[in-house]
Design a protein around this motif. Structure first.
Motif, PDB file in Angstrom:
ATOM      1  N   ASN A  19      82.949  58.805 -68.591  1.00 22.39           N
ATOM      2  CA  ASN A  19      82.464  56.960 -68.308  1.00 22.39           C
ATOM      3  C   ASN A  19      82.740  56.251 -69.472  1.00 22.39           C
ATOM      4  O   ASN A  19      82.540  56.602 -70.443  1.00 22.39           O
ATOM      5  N   PRO A 108      75.546  56.956 -77.095  1.00 20.94           N
ATOM      6  CA  PRO A 108      76.306  58.440 -77.351  1.00 20.94           C
ATOM      7  C   PRO A 108      76.895  58.442 -75.314  1.00 20.94           C
ATOM      8  O   PRO A 108      77.098  59.449 -75.147  1.00 20.94           O
TER       9      PRO A 108
ATOM     10  N   LEU B 398      69.620  53.609 -66.621  1.00 19.22           N
ATOM     11  CA  LEU B 398      69.594  54.647 -66.806  1.00 19.22           C
ATOM     12  C   LEU B 398      70.258  55.344 -68.004  1.00 19.22           C
ATOM     13  O   LEU B 398      69.482  55.864 -69.117  1.00 19.22           O
ATOM     14  N   TYR B 399      70.662  54.520 -69.780  1.00 17.06           N
ATOM     15  CA  TYR B 399      70.666  54.316 -70.507  1.00 17.06           C
ATOM     16  C   TYR B 399      69.502  54.396 -71.860  1.00 17.06           C
ATOM     17  O   TYR B 399      68.711  55.009 -71.936  1.00 17.06           O
ATOM     18  N   LEU B 402      67.055  57.038 -70.821  1.00 10.26           N
ATOM     19  CA  LEU B 402      67.651  58.913 -71.344  1.00 10.26           C
ATOM     20  C   LEU B 402      66.825  58.638 -72.805  1.00 10.26           C
ATOM     21  O   LEU B 402      66.467  59.925 -72.992  1.00 10.26           O
ATOM     22  N   ARG B 403      67.222  57.374 -73.409  1.00 17.34           N
ATOM     23  CA  ARG B 403      66.590  57.066 -74.778  1.00 17.34           C
ATOM     24  C   ARG B 403      65.088  56.934 -75.140  1.00 17.34           C
ATOM     25  O   ARG B 403      64.464  57.961 -75.321  1.00 17.34           O
ATOM     26  N   ALA B 431      83.171  63.709 -64.610  1.00 20.94           N
ATOM     27  CA  ALA B 431      83.619  63.853 -66.395  1.00 20.94           C
ATOM     28  C   ALA B 431      82.700  63.250 -66.739  1.00 20.94           C
ATOM     29  O   ALA B 431      82.538  62.832 -67.767  1.00 20.94           O
ATOM     30  N   ALA B 432      82.695  61.841 -65.797  1.00 22.69           N
ATOM     31  CA  ALA B 432      81.550  60.607 -65.826  1.00 22.69           C
ATOM     32  C   ALA B 432      80.303  61.080 -66.576  1.00 22.69           C
ATOM     33  O   ALA B 432      78.932  60.937 -67.024  1.00 22.69           O
ATOM     34  N   ASP B 435      80.095  62.840 -68.945  1.00 23.31           N
ATOM     35  CA  ASP B 435      79.401  62.685 -70.184  1.00 23.31           C
ATOM     36  C   ASP B 435      77.585  61.925 -70.213  1.00 23.31           C
ATOM     37  O   ASP B 435      77.827  61.881 -71.978  1.00 23.31           O
ATOM     38  N   ILE B 436      77.621  61.350 -69.436  1.00 25.97           N
ATOM     39  CA  ILE B 436      76.607  61.179 -69.769  1.00 25.97           C
ATOM     40  C   ILE B 436      75.345  61.888 -70.089  1.00 25.97           C
ATOM     41  O   ILE B 436      74.436  62.381 -70.895  1.00 25.97           O
ATOM     42  N   GLY B 439      76.138  62.906 -73.417  1.00 25.51           N
ATOM     43  CA  GLY B 439      74.994  61.059 -74.234  1.00 25.51           C
ATOM     44  C   GLY B 439      73.960  61.365 -74.629  1.00 25.51           C
ATOM     45  O   GLY B 439      73.191  61.306 -75.680  1.00 25.51           O
ATOM     46  N   SER B 440      73.441  62.462 -73.530  1.00 31.75           N
ATOM     47  CA  SER B 440      71.887  62.095 -73.467  1.00 31.75           C
ATOM     48  C   SER B 440      71.127  63.451 -74.401  1.00 31.75           C
ATOM     49  O   SER B 440      69.749  63.184 -75.353  1.00 31.75           O
ATOM     50  N   GLN B 442      72.242  63.905 -77.277  1.00 34.35           N
ATOM     51  CA  GLN B 442      72.703  63.307 -78.885  1.00 34.35           C
ATOM     52  C   GLN B 442      71.094  62.092 -79.209  1.00 34.35           C
ATOM     53  O   GLN B 442      70.739  61.835 -79.819  1.00 34.35           O
ATOM     54  N   VAL B 443      70.367  61.658 -78.090  1.00 32.24           N
ATOM     55  CA  VAL B 443      69.502  60.889 -77.883  1.00 32.24           C
ATOM     56  C   VAL B 443      68.436  61.620 -77.584  1.00 32.24           C
ATOM     57  O   VAL B 443      67.186  61.389 -77.420  1.00 32.24           O
ATOM     58  N   LEU B 504      77.436  54.884 -60.861  1.00 37.74           N
ATOM     59  CA  LEU B 504      77.922  54.085 -61.635  1.00 37.74           C
ATOM     60  C   LEU B 504      78.570  53.345 -61.911  1.00 37.74           C
ATOM     61  O   LEU B 504      79.742  53.537 -61.074  1.00 37.74           O
TER      62      LEU B 504
END
Lengths: 279, 504
Positions: A19, A108, B398-399, B402-403, B431-432, B435-436, B439-440, B442-443, B504
């Protein structure tokens, strides 16, 4: 330092591995007949032809500058359709810091960024500065290029660039000139040099039956790059021509069928490419 | 006499219901019988709150005779066999699978089916000699579970390490397209290899499982011996949960005059009554039933009473915050305004502190307190979103989403989770999506579920159901899995099929 940015896509799954945030710069030295986003080819001439076509009044021409109100824009792209210069009034001159701010909002959740275009290497110094910082932040940096910058001479950029995804539009020199307006000497040299450096994660060829020497391009490109497959992995992305976004009269070029795409895929496989993607 | 006639009618209705299988009829009859009793020690006020819909006992039954969730120590079972079941420790894959299937049959729960079937990859992997044979056996094992454990709250775990068995399980699930067992990858990006995690994403997009549990987060709270059971519930292995009751925050907010009244009077009081109600149920189970003294799982050391806990659940945070904002004359909405989210956090802090200050003598595992749980909703919920989720139809990018969810997941060691379906294009780059997920975590995300918009098996709220089974039930045909009834209710009442699909 500033560079003209056509748009930024916060999450892209088609511009490199994982991504990524993709940054599309404005301006391209090629003018490919089949260009899918011709509005990225030229810089805005500030003629104002688009202003009256905006249905929501998001565009104004003031003191020789085009003002675009992003908050009003409905994304109908009427301005792009009427632009006589293959450009866009929505391009922003951005600083490295502004681009970094946008990228930062997407961490991130991304593993890296991809600079695309237009032709992003027109702004190699800008990219180098950007990449230095994104690398420090643990992101990977990819470049999506037509190969008009001599990468072997771009030491500063390549020191912070993890790989170049290169368009190999035609192997034949004359065919390349007919398609893009420029020869491909440097493009092919770049492909070999990047492969030798292990920085060629992906090559792409757009396929149009009857109009381009597709089989020859795939065969010769594979022949040229196959020696490097021993030391590096290269994905070959074979892209079907599609009429969306393409200018008249090239819009009516034929779309390749599955059998042609499969034939090309088999050629690539026969030269030792293992990662061949048809899209 | 009137009550007797009422009960007779209830029993008659169960027996005459054409959509119930034989097993489902039996279980409904058992529940009807249990509910003739009254739980001793329940505070009078509870009943009014229950009628007003402020507290919900999830129809657990008035006289609990086994814990709601049990997570047997299957590793120990493999080491020692079982005297009660007359089983020796397994020596081959075939024996291992047979022993597990036998034990599953004898693990009770609120649904009478096992809600936790172990870290099935690690259990089976040491017995694999021939991979082709292993695949045949494991596929049969999973098929047997789906057709006999006819309830989707049955949950298996894999990971965090990649194993041959883990890969075979993923392959089989993609081929089988079954709703049971539910599956979770205990995911730690530092331990789980990317290729295995990507294989899990691919499977999830294909058959809605596994989900991804934040292994580091669970580990730091529950220790090494934990498992994910039922929908997404983090619980101690060799233990489990006595009971789960839930606050209906959406309704509690409606019962308050304003925010101050909610925070200072209505909410604290409801929490206190719910704690007393849970005390009564736990006391009944521990002191007045023979479960913890006579059941073979206890006697053979596969579970310990001290590793059970009460789960203090809640739903409807989204609607609760929106209602309180309205009562303050504001239009802020949960997920769409910093102030609304901050109010949600303020409410969580209050709940956490109040629940932690209540002590129960049988909750040693969690320092004498109940564990918080973001309950996933039930089929009859209307206008009440699961746990702390943003309402379906009001999802945000989305981001940001998740936050926002990450603000709340930390409060729920015994389970919470969010669901993000993806479209077909995104499915081409698993794989993308990984990654999400990384990242999720981490938040602050504890548990991440996904499926692809065109799968047959989909995640309703926490459990899985086949859309094709819902279609059958809608035509009054019997279906083997009892959870389909819940799925159909949720589809009709909570608009599950309208959940925002991410591209995405």
């Amino acid at each position: 330092m500033r560079a003209p940015v056509n748009k930024i896509i916060d999450h892209s799954v088609v511009d490199g591995d994982g991504n990524r945030t993709a940054i599309f710069f404005q301006g391209c030295p090629f003018s490919c007949l089949y260009c899918h986003n011709p509005e990225t080819i030229s810089l805005c001439q500030k003629c104002g032809a688009c202003v009256s076509h905006c249905p929501v009044g998001a565009l104004r021409l003031e003191h020789g500058e085009i003002l675009w109100r992003e908050d009003l824009c409905v994304g109908c792209d009427s301005c792009l359709k009427v632009c006589p210069h293959n450009s866009s009034p929505k391009v922003r001159e951005m600083t490295v810091e502004e681009v970094l701010d946008r990228v930062e909002q997407n961490r991130p959740f991304i593993r890296g960024i991809t600079c695309s275009g237009g032709e992003c290497t027109l702004y190699a110094d800008f990219m180098t500065q950007l990449f230095k910082i994104t690398r420090e932040r643990g992101l990977t940096n990819l470049v999506d290029s037509n190969g008009t910058l001599d990468f072997s001479q771009a030491d500063d950029l390549m020191a912070v660039c993890d790989g170049v995804m290169l368009d190999l539009k035609c192997f034949d020199r004359q065919a390349h000139i007919r398609l893009t307006g420029k020869d491909n000497d440097l493009v092919l040299a770049n492909a070999r040099w990047l492969a030798s450096q292990g920085k060629l994660p992906e090559i792409r060829t757009v396929v149009i039956p009857g109009e381009l020497p597709n089989q020859e391009t795939v065969r010769e490109v594979c022949k040229m790059l196959s020696p490097y497959l021993k030391t590096t992995s290269i994905r070959y992305k074979l892209i079907r021509f599609r009429p969306w976004g393409v200018r008249e009269p090239y819009k009516s070029f034929p779309v390749p069928d599955d059998s042609l795409m499969e034939e090309l895929r088999q050629i690539a496989l026969s030269y030792g490419f293992t990662d061949v993607l048809v899209v | 006499m009137e009550i007797l006639e009422q009960k007779q009618q209830e029993v008659r209705n169960i027996i005459q219901n054409p959509t119930l299988t034989h097993e489902q009829t039996m279980m409904s009859l058992a529940k009807a019988a249990e509910n003739i009793l009254v739980t001793p020690g329940v505070p009078e006020e509870y009943y009014q709150m229950w009628r007003d819909g402020l507290i919900c006992d999830l129809n657990e039954g008035h006289a609990p005779y086994s814990p709601r969730y049990i997570l047997p120590d299957y590793e120990k079972f493999f080491r020692q066999g079982s005297e009660f079941l007359r089983l020796d420790p397994p020596k081959t894959l075939h024996e291992a699978i047979t022993n597990l299937l036998i034990l599953y049959h004898h693990v009770p729960s609120v649904t009478h089916f096992p809600v936790y079937i172990g870290r099935i990859d690690k259990l089976l992997d040491p017995f694999i000699t021939d991979e082709a044979e292993a695949k045949t056996l494991i596929k049969g094992f999973l098929l047997q579970i789906d057709r006999t454990v006819t309830d989707s709250f049955c949950h298996g775990n894999i990971g965090p390490e990649a194993t041959r068995a883990g890969r075979i399980i993923l392959e089989c699930e993609r081929e089988l397209q079954n709703s049971t067992p539910n599956l979770t990858l205990l995911y730690d990006p530092a331990i789980t290899p990317d290729d295995f995690a990507v294989a899990c994403v691919e499977a999830a997009l294909d058959c809605a499982k596994p989900s991804f549990a934040n292994h580091q987060m669970f580990l730091s709270e529950l220790g090494e011996d934990y498992g994910i059971a039922s929908c997404y519930n983090g619980l101690p292995v060799a233990g489990g949960a006595y009971t789960l009751t839930r606050l209906i925050l959406s309704k509690i907010a409606l019962a308050a005059e304003n925010k101050k009244d909610f925070m200072e009077r209505v909410l604290p009081h409801t929490i206190d009554v719910m704690c007393q109600f849970m005390d009564a149920k736990i006391r009944f189970l521990v002191e007045e039933t023979p479960f913890f003294t006579c059941n073979f799982l206890v006697k053979e050391g596969l579970i310990y009473r001290e590793r059970f806990n009460g789960l203090f659940g809640m739903v409807g945070m989204c609607e609760c915050v929106n209602t309180l904002m309205e009562k303050e004359g504001r239009t802020d909405r949960f997920g769409h305004s910093k102030d609304a989210d901050a109010l949600g956090v303020e409410i969580m802090n209050l709940i956490q502190a109040r629940v932690n200050s209540h002590k129960n003598p049988y909750c040693e595992f969690w320092n004498g307190s109940f564990m918080l749980h973001a309950q996933v909703g039930i089929e009859t919920d209307k206008g009440t979103s699961p746990g702390t989720r943003i309402a379906i139809g009001e999802e945000i990018p989305l981001y940001d989403h998740l936050r926002q969810a990450g603000l709340f997941h930390k409060y729920f060691p015994s389970g919470t989770g969010d669901i993000f379906p993806f479209d077909i294009t995104s499915s081409r780059n698993p794989a993308a999506i990984l990654d999400i997920i990384k990242g999720s975590f981490q938040v602050g995300i504890r548990y991440f579920s996904t499926y692809s918009s065109d799968s047959d098996v989909i995640r309703i709220t926490g459990y899985l159901v086949k859309k094709s089974d819902i279609a059958k039930l809608e035509q009054n045909q019997q279906v083997v899995n009892d959870t389909v009834v819940l799925g159909m209710g949720a589809v009709h009442n909570s608009h599950i099929l309208d959940r925002k699909v991410r591209s995405l």
